[in-house]
Enzyme design. Structure first.
Site, short mmCIF file in Angstrom:
data_model
loop_
_atom_site.label_atom_id
_atom_site.label_comp_id
_atom_site.label_asym_id
_atom_site.label_seq_id
_atom_site.Cartn_x
_atom_site.Cartn_y
_atom_site.Cartn_z
N THR A 145 0.82 -1.22 0.00
CA THR A 145 0.00 0.00 0.00
C THR A 145 0.85 1.27 0.00
O THR A 145 2.01 1.25 0.44
CB THR A 145 -0.90 0.00 1.27
OG1 THR A 145 -1.37 1.30 1.53
CG2 THR A 145 -0.13 -0.43 2.52
N ASP A 146 0.25 2.36 -0.44
CA ASP A 146 0.93 3.67 -0.38
C ASP A 146 1.15 4.13 1.06
O ASP A 146 1.97 5.01 1.32
CB ASP A 146 0.14 4.74 -1.16
CG ASP A 146 -1.31 4.90 -0.73
OD1 ASP A 146 -1.76 4.23 0.23
OD2 ASP A 146 -2.02 5.70 -1.37
N GLU A 147 0.41 3.51 2.01
CA GLU A 147 0.46 4.01 3.39
C GLU A 147 1.82 3.79 4.03
O GLU A 147 2.15 4.43 5.03
CB GLU A 147 -0.66 3.39 4.22
CG GLU A 147 -2.00 3.63 3.57
CD GLU A 147 -3.21 3.39 4.46
OE1 GLU A 147 -3.08 3.46 5.67
OE2 GLU A 147 -4.28 3.14 3.88
N TYR A 171 -1.58 -0.33 11.17
CA TYR A 171 -1.76 -1.03 9.88
C TYR A 171 -0.59 -0.75 8.96
O TYR A 171 0.04 -1.67 8.42
CB TYR A 171 -3.08 -0.58 9.22
CG TYR A 171 -3.15 -0.93 7.74
CD1 TYR A 171 -3.21 -2.26 7.32
CD2 TYR A 171 -3.15 0.07 6.75
CE1 TYR A 171 -3.26 -2.59 5.97
CE2 TYR A 171 -3.20 -0.25 5.40
CZ TYR A 171 -3.26 -1.59 5.02
OH TYR A 171 -3.30 -1.90 3.67
N LYS A 175 2.27 -3.34 7.46
CA LYS A 175 2.49 -3.56 6.02
C LYS A 175 3.94 -3.22 5.66
O LYS A 175 4.57 -3.91 4.85
CB LYS A 175 1.52 -2.71 5.19
CG LYS A 175 0.08 -3.14 5.23
CD LYS A 175 -0.18 -4.54 4.68
CE LYS A 175 0.01 -4.63 3.17
NZ LYS A 175 -0.35 -5.99 2.67
P1 NAD Z 1 -9.73 -7.21 2.71
O1 NAD Z 1 -9.67 -6.91 4.17
O2 NAD Z 1 -10.99 -6.94 1.96
O3 NAD Z 1 -9.37 -8.75 2.48
C1 NAD Z 1 -8.36 -9.41 3.17
C2 NAD Z 1 -8.59 -10.91 3.04
O4 NAD Z 1 -7.52 -11.60 3.72
C3 NAD Z 1 -9.90 -11.39 3.67
O5 NAD Z 1 -10.59 -12.22 2.77
C4 NAD Z 1 -9.45 -12.15 4.90
O6 NAD Z 1 -10.32 -13.22 5.26
C5 NAD Z 1 -8.08 -12.66 4.47
N1 NAD Z 1 -7.19 -12.92 5.62
C6 NAD Z 1 -6.94 -12.11 6.67
N2 NAD Z 1 -6.07 -12.69 7.52
C7 NAD Z 1 -5.75 -13.89 6.97
C8 NAD Z 1 -4.88 -14.94 7.36
N3 NAD Z 1 -4.19 -14.86 8.52
N4 NAD Z 1 -4.78 -16.02 6.57
C9 NAD Z 1 -5.47 -16.11 5.41
N5 NAD Z 1 -6.33 -15.15 5.00
C10 NAD Z 1 -6.46 -14.05 5.76
O7 NAD Z 1 -8.51 -6.42 2.09
P2 NAD Z 1 -8.33 -5.77 0.63
O8 NAD Z 1 -8.82 -4.39 0.67
O9 NAD Z 1 -8.85 -6.70 -0.38
O10 NAD Z 1 -6.74 -5.71 0.55
C11 NAD Z 1 -6.00 -6.80 0.03
C12 NAD Z 1 -4.52 -6.47 0.10
O11 NAD Z 1 -4.24 -5.30 -0.64
C13 NAD Z 1 -4.01 -6.21 1.52
O12 NAD Z 1 -2.73 -6.79 1.63
C14 NAD Z 1 -3.94 -4.71 1.60
O13 NAD Z 1 -2.94 -4.31 2.52
C15 NAD Z 1 -3.58 -4.36 0.18
N6 NAD Z 1 -4.01 -3.02 -0.26
C16 NAD Z 1 -5.34 -2.66 -0.12
C17 NAD Z 1 -5.73 -1.39 -0.56
C18 NAD Z 1 -7.17 -0.96 -0.46
O14 NAD Z 1 -7.47 0.20 -0.73
N7 NAD Z 1 -8.11 -1.84 -0.11
C19 NAD Z 1 -4.80 -0.52 -1.13
C20 NAD Z 1 -3.47 -0.93 -1.26
C21 NAD Z 1 -3.10 -2.20 -0.83
P1 TYD Z 2 -10.34 4.43 4.59
O1 TYD Z 2 -11.35 4.01 3.57
O2 TYD Z 2 -10.43 3.84 5.97
O3 TYD Z 2 -8.91 4.14 3.94
P2 TYD Z 2 -7.44 4.60 4.48
O4 TYD Z 2 -7.54 5.11 5.86
O5 TYD Z 2 -6.71 3.30 4.40
O6 TYD Z 2 -6.97 5.61 3.49
O7 TYD Z 2 -10.39 6.00 4.72
C1 TYD Z 2 -10.20 6.83 3.60
C2 TYD Z 2 -10.24 8.26 4.08
O8 TYD Z 2 -11.55 8.55 4.58
C3 TYD Z 2 -9.28 8.52 5.23
O9 TYD Z 2 -8.75 9.85 5.10
C4 TYD Z 2 -10.17 8.46 6.46
C5 TYD Z 2 -11.51 8.96 5.93
N1 TYD Z 2 -12.69 8.41 6.60
C6 TYD Z 2 -13.66 9.27 7.14
O10 TYD Z 2 -13.54 10.50 7.05
N2 TYD Z 2 -14.72 8.72 7.77
C7 TYD Z 2 -14.90 7.39 7.91
O11 TYD Z 2 -15.90 6.94 8.55
C8 TYD Z 2 -13.90 6.51 7.34
C9 TYD Z 2 -14.03 5.02 7.45
C10 TYD Z 2 -12.82 7.08 6.68
#
Ligand code: NAD
Ligand code: TYD
Length: 365
Positions: A145-147, A171, A175
Site C-alpha cells: 500500500t501507499d500508506e 496497519y 504492512k
Molecule cells: P480485505 O480486508 O478486503 O481482504 C483481506 C482478506 O484476507 C480477507 O478475505 C481475509 O479473510 C483474508 N485474511 C486475513 N487474515 C488472513 C490470514 N491470517 N490467513 C489467510 N487469509 C487471511 O482487504 P483488501 O482491501 O482486499 O486488501 C488486500 C490487500 O491489498 C491487503 O494486503 C492490503 O494491505 C492491500 N491493499 C489494499 C488497498 C485498499 O485500498 N483496499 C490498497 C493498497 C493495498
Molecule cells: P479508509 O477508507 O479507511 O482508507 P485509508 O484510511 O486506508 O486511506 O479511509 C479513507 C479516508 O476517509 C481517510 O482519510 C479516512 C476517511 N474516513 C472518514 O472521514 N470517515 C470514515 O468513517 C472513514 C471510514 C474514513
C-alpha cells in the site's frame, strides 16, 4: 483486462496461490485471472475473517480452475502441503488485516497476519521453490500500500518507489514490516519477489467499513455519513479492476527485486469525494432531501495521515500499464452495484460489523 494486455503478457500455464482471495481486491483478482488466462489455475487460500466472504466469488463456485481452501497463512503445515499438492509456482499475497481504524483499536492481529504471516509464506515459498529448482521461474508478488510511505504535505510531489518509509498507523507499520521482509528474502536468499504499492482501491464487493462503501450504504439507509475532522484529508483513488490488471502484469513481466507503485493519479479530499457520491446517488434515487445533508463531521482518527499520492511512472514506462476507468465511471459502476446487491450488504451489516461500528463510531456519531 483489455485485449492489448493479453497479447502483451501472454498466457502461461501457472498454478498461482492467491492469499486473501475472498476479500475485496483478492476476489476481483481471482476472477480476473480465471477470466483472462485460460491455462492458469488459482488456489485461493483465505481464513475467512470478517472481511473474507465466499459470496464475493459465488460466480466461480463451480469453476474447476478455482480451488478454494479455508485456512490461515500462519499455518506452516497447511502452506507446505498446498505448495506440494498443487505444484504452486507463483504467489500473489493479498491476505492481510486491512482496516486502519481496526488497527488503532486492536493492533496485535495486524502484526500476526501482516508480519508473521508474510514471513511464514515467504519461508515456505523459498523452501518449496529451492527444492523444486524453481528459483528463476517462480514469482512471489507481495501486494502492499501507499500508506507505508506515510503522509504527504499538500504541496509535496507524489511519492515515487524510492520514497522513505514513514508508516504512521499500526496497519501501515505492519504492512511496511511485511514489505521489508519480502525485499529481504530477495536480497538474502534470491527469492523472486516483486512488490507493488497501490493507492486506495474502490469498487463492488468492498467491505462497508472503508470510506466509499460506507458512504454509499449509509446514504442507502438514510443515515449520517461520518467524515473525520473537516474532510480535508486527501486520498488517491484507484478502481479495483485497474489494480488487478497491474497485478497480473507484475506477476507475468515484473522484474524480481523491484517495487512498482500503482496509482491512477486521482487525488480528492474526502469531502469532495463524499459530495460526488451523494450527487451521483441522488441522480439515481431522487430522494426527498439531498443526501449531502447526511454528511456529519466527527472526531478525527488519531494519527490521521493528511495526504497520500503516488506517482506510477515506472509501471507505465516499464510494463505499459495505464488505468482505464476514471473516477466518475468507477463510482457510477460501484454505486449501481451496491444499489442492486442489497442481499450482499445485509449479509454483512450484522454481527462483527455492528460490534465494530458501535465501538468506533458510538462516541463519534
Ligand atoms: P480485505 O480486508 O478486503 O481482504 C483481506 C482478506 O484476507 C480477507 O478475505 C481475509 O479473510 C483474508 N485474511 C486475513 N487474515 C488472513 C490470514 N491470517 N490467513 C489467510 N487469509 C487471511 O482487504 P483488501 O482491501 O482486499 O486488501 C488486500 C490487500 O491489498 C491487503 O494486503 C492490503 O494491505 C492491500 N491493499 C489494499 C488497498 C485498499 O485500498 N483496499 C490498497 C493498497 C493495498
Ligand atoms: P479508509 O477508507 O479507511 O482508507 P485509508 O484510511 O486506508 O486511506 O479511509 C479513507 C479516508 O476517509 C481517510 O482519510 C479516512 C476517511 N474516513 C472518514 O472521514 N470517515 C470514515 O468513517 C472513514 C471510514 C474514513
Amino acid at each position: 483486462m483489455g485485449p492489448k494486455d493479453k497479447v502483451k503478457i501472454g498466457n502461461k500455464p501457472m498454478r498461482v496461490l492467491v492469499t486473501g482471495g475472498m476479500g475485496f481486491i483478492g476476489s476481483h483478482f481471482v476472477r480476473h485471472l480465471i477470466q483472462s488466462f485460460p491455462d492458469l489455475t488459482a488456489i485461493n487460500l483465505d481464513k475467512l475473517t470478517y472481511a473474507g466472504n465466499p459470496a464475493n466469488l459465488e460466480d466461480l463456485k463451480d469453476e474447476p480452475r478455482h480451488v478454494f481452501v479455508k485456512g490461515d497463512i500462519l499455518d506452516t503445515t497447511l502452506l507446505a502441503g498446498l505448495f506440494h499438492e498443487h505444484h504452486i509456482d507463483a504467489v500473489v499475497h493479498l491476505a492481510a488485516e486491512s482496516h486502519v481504524d481496526r488497527s488503532i483499536l486492536a493492533p496485535k492481529e495486524f502484526i500476526d497476519t501482516n508480519v508473521s504471516g508474510t514471513l511464514n509464506l515467504l519461508s515456505v515459498a523459498l523452501k518449496s521453490w529451492e527444492s523444486r529448482g524453481l528459483m528463476e521461474s517462480a514469482r512471489f508478488v507481495h501486494v502492499s500500500t501507499d500508506e507505508v510511505y506515510g503522509s504527504l504535505g499538500f504541496n509535496d510531489p507524489p511519492a515515487g518507489e524510492d520514497a522513505r518509509f514513514t508508516p504512521n498507523s499500526p496497519y501501515a507499520a505492519s504492512k511496511a514490516a511485511g514489505d521489508h521482509l519480502a525485499r529481504s528474502f530477495h536480497r538474502t536468499y534470491g527469492l523472486p519477489v516483486v512488490i507493488t504499492n497501490s493507492t486506495n482501491n474502490y469498487g463492488p464487493f468492498q467491505f462497508p467499513e472503508k470510506l466509499i462503501p460506507l458512504t454509499i450504504t449509509r446514504i442507502m439507509e438514510g443515515k449520517a455519513v461520518p467524515i473525520y475532522g473537516r474532510g480535508r484529508n486527501v486520498r488517491d483513488w484507484l478502481y479495483v479492476e485497474d489494480h488487478c490488471r497491474a497485478l497480473a502484469l507484475v506477476l507475468f513481466v515484473g522484474r524480481p527485486g523491484d517495487r512498482y507503485n500503482v496509482s491512477a493519479r486521482c487525488e480528492l479530499t474526502n469531502l469532495e469525494l463524499v459530495e460526488e457520491i451523494a450527487s451521483l446517488m441522488d441522480a439515481r434515487t431522487n430522494p426527498a432531501r439531498a443526501s449531502r445533508e447526511l454528511i456529519t463531521f466527527v472526531e478525527d482518527r488519531p494519527g490521521h495521515d493528511l495526504r497520500y499520492g503516488l506517482d506510477s511512472l515506472k509501471i507505465a514506462r516499464e510494463l505499459g500499464w495505464r488505468p482505464q476507468v476514471d473516477i466518475t465511471e468507477g463510482l457510477s459502476v460501484t454505486i449501481d452495484w451496491y444499489l442492486e446487491n442489497r442481499a450482499w450488504i445485509e449479509g454483512i451489516l450484522s454481527g462483527d460489523y455492528l460490534t465494530f461500528f458501535e465501538k468506533w463510531y458510538g462516541k463519534r456519531l
